[in-house]
Write an enzyme that holds these catalytic residues in place. Structure first.
Site, PDB file in Angstrom:
ATOM      1  N   TYR A  33       0.823  -1.209   0.000  1.00  0.00           N
ATOM      2  CA  TYR A  33       0.000   0.000   0.000  1.00  0.00           C
ATOM      3  C   TYR A  33       0.853   1.253   0.000  1.00  0.00           C
ATOM      4  CZ  TYR A  33       0.894   0.919   4.980  1.00  0.00           C
ATOM      5  OH  TYR A  33       1.499   1.210   6.175  1.00  0.00           O
ATOM      6  N   LYS A 143       6.492  -1.863   1.886  1.00  0.00           N
ATOM      7  CA  LYS A 143       5.310  -1.297   2.553  1.00  0.00           C
ATOM      8  C   LYS A 143       4.154  -2.292   2.424  1.00  0.00           C
ATOM      9  CE  LYS A 143       3.151   3.244   3.180  1.00  0.00           C
ATOM     10  NZ  LYS A 143       3.210   3.261   4.648  1.00  0.00           N
ATOM     11  N   GLU A 175      12.426   3.077  13.921  1.00  0.00           N
ATOM     12  CA  GLU A 175      11.418   4.012  13.385  1.00  0.00           C
ATOM     13  C   GLU A 175      10.150   3.877  14.219  1.00  0.00           C
ATOM     14  OE1 GLU A 175      10.023   2.945   9.418  1.00  0.00           O
ATOM     15  OE2 GLU A 175      10.240   0.816   9.883  1.00  0.00           O
TER      16      GLU A 175
HETATM   17  C1  LIG Z   1       6.755   1.937   9.360  1.00  0.00           C
HETATM   18  C2  LIG Z   1       6.667   3.260   8.674  1.00  0.00           C
HETATM   19  N1  LIG Z   1       7.766   4.034   8.628  1.00  0.00           N
HETATM   20  C3  LIG Z   1       7.735   5.247   8.043  1.00  0.00           C
HETATM   21  C4  LIG Z   1       6.580   5.752   7.458  1.00  0.00           C
HETATM   22  C5  LIG Z   1       6.582   7.115   6.826  1.00  0.00           C
HETATM   23  O1  LIG Z   1       6.575   7.020   5.413  1.00  0.00           O
HETATM   24  P1  LIG Z   1       6.078   8.219   4.510  1.00  0.00           P
HETATM   25  O2  LIG Z   1       6.869   9.425   4.905  1.00  0.00           O
HETATM   26  O3  LIG Z   1       6.411   7.759   3.127  1.00  0.00           O
HETATM   27  O4  LIG Z   1       4.621   8.415   4.742  1.00  0.00           O
HETATM   28  C6  LIG Z   1       5.419   4.962   7.472  1.00  0.00           C
HETATM   29  C7  LIG Z   1       4.201   5.460   6.856  1.00  0.00           C
HETATM   30  O5  LIG Z   1       3.177   4.842   6.865  1.00  0.00           O
HETATM   31  C8  LIG Z   1       5.466   3.687   8.097  1.00  0.00           C
HETATM   32  O6  LIG Z   1       4.373   2.895   8.149  1.00  0.00           O
END
Ligand SMILES: Cc1ncc(COP(=O)(O)O)c(C=O)c1O
Length: 279
Positions: A33, A143, A175
Site C-alpha cells: 500500500y 510497505k 522508526e
Molecule cells: C513503518 C513506517 N515508517 C515510516 C513511514 C513514513 O513514510 P512516509 O513518509 O512515506 O509516509 C510509514 C508510513 O506509513 C510507516 O508505516
C-alpha cells in the site's frame, strides 16, 4: 461530495465498496500500500510514492495491476472525482482473489483499491512516544499491508498514555510504528539509515533534502537509544503527520520537553514545500 472508494475500476462511496472474502489481502495480508497526502487539490510526492509501490511489489514478486504511468493517471483521475482539496489518498494492491491456498494460482488479477478521505485537522503540535522491541519481519523496506506488529505497538502506546510507539532493536532506534524517527543533539540531526530495517519514508527523504539545503549537519546511520534519550530534540515524519515533535520518550522529557527549533524549522520547511508544490 462523499468520501470515495475505487475497487478495480468501480467508484462508489467508501461504505459501499466491496472486495471478495477470498481476496489474498484479507486472507494472507498478501499486498502492499501507499498513503499520500494531498493539499490544495494536489498530491504531495505522488511519483515518489508510486516508485516505492513498485519497489514493494518487486520485493514480493507481486504484479501491479497496470504500468506505473497508467497507475498515476488512474490515481489522479480518481482523486479529481472526490473534489476534496485536503485529503489522505490510500492505494492498496493485493495479489488478487482466489480459493484459499498459500500458493497463488498463476495469472491472478491483482486487486486495486483506492480511497480518498478528508483531512479535518492540522497535524498535531507535539507527540509523546514509548519504545517497544522490534518484533517485525525482516522486510520492513517493503510497505506491506501486514501491519499487526505496528497495530500492537500503537495499542501499547495508547495503554501507556502515549501517542506513538518507536521500534528499538539491539539498543538502536529504528522508526515509529507508522513514521520515521529523527533525533537532534548538539546541533547534529541523526536518523537511521534505510538498511532494510526501516521503511524509506518519502517524507523522511524530503526532510533530509531540506536539511542538506540548509547546510545542517546530518548523520544517517545507527541511532543508539541512549542518544535518543539524551537528545535535545526528537521528531517523527510521515505523509499523514508531516513533521511532529516528540517531546517525551518513555515518560521522560526529550530536551526541555518542548518542541525545539530544529524540529520547528524542519516542519516549516516541509509545509513550505507542500504549499509550493501544490500552488
Ligand atoms: C513503518 C513506517 N515508517 C515510516 C513511514 C513514513 O513514510 P512516509 O513518509 O512515506 O509516509 C510509514 C508510513 O506509513 C510507516 O508505516
Amino acid at each position: 461530495m462523499p468520501e470515495l472508494a475505487y475497487v478495480n475500476g468501480l467508484v462508489t462511496p467508501v461504505d459501499e465498496a466491496r472486495v471478495s472474502i477470498e481476496d489474498r489481502g484479507f486472507q494472507f495480508s498478501d499486498g502492499i500500500y501507499e498513503v499520500v497526502r494531498t493539499h490544495n487539490g494536489g498530491f504531495i510526492d505522488l511519483e515518489r510514492h508510486l516508485a516505492r509501490l513498485e519497489r514493494s511489489a518487486t520485493m514480493l514478486d507481486l504484479a501491479l495491476p497496470m504500468p506505473l504511468p497508467e497507475l498515476e493517471r488512474v490515481s489522479r483521475e480518481f482523486y479529481a472525482q472526490s473534489a476534496l482539496p485536503e485529503a489522505i489518498f490510500y492505494l492498496q494492491v493485493t495479489r488478487g482473489a482466489a480459493p484459499r491456498r498459500h500458493t497463488a494460482p498463476p495469472g491472478l488479477t491483482p486487486t486495486l483499491v483506492m480511497t480518498v478521505r478528508a483531512i479535518t485537522q492540522p497535524p498535531p503540535e507535539r507527540y509523546t512516544a514509548i519504545t517497544v522491541p522490534n518484533n517485525r519481519w525482516k522486510l520492513c523496506a517493503c510497505k506491506s499491508i501486514g501491519l499487526l506488529p505496528a497495530v500492537l505497538a500503537k495499542h501499547a502506546a495508547l495503554r501507556a498514555g502515549a501517542d506513538e510507539a518507536v521500534f528499538v532493536e539491539d539498543g538502536l532506534v529504528l522508526e515509529g510504528a507508522s513514521d520515521n524517527f529523527f533525533a537532534v543533539k548538539d546541533g547534529v540531526v541523526y536518523t537511521p539509515d534505510t538498511d532494510g530495517r526501516i521503511l524509506a519514508g518519502v517524507t523522511r527523504e524530503r526532510v533530509l533534502e531540506q536539511l542538506a539545503e540548509r547546510g545542517a549537519r546530518v548523520e544517517v546511520g545507527p541511532l543508539p537509544l541512549e542518544l535518543a534519550r539524551s537528545a535535545d530534540e526528537a521528531f517523527i515524519t510521515s505523509s499523514v503527520l508531516t513533521v511532529v515533535p516528540i517531546v517525551a520518550l518513555d515518560g521522560r522529557p526529550v530536551g526541555d520537553g518542548r518542541p525545539g527549533p530544529v524540529t520547528g524549522r524542519a516542519r516549516e520547511d516541509y509545509w513550505d514545500f507542500i504549499r509550493r508544490t501544490t500552488a
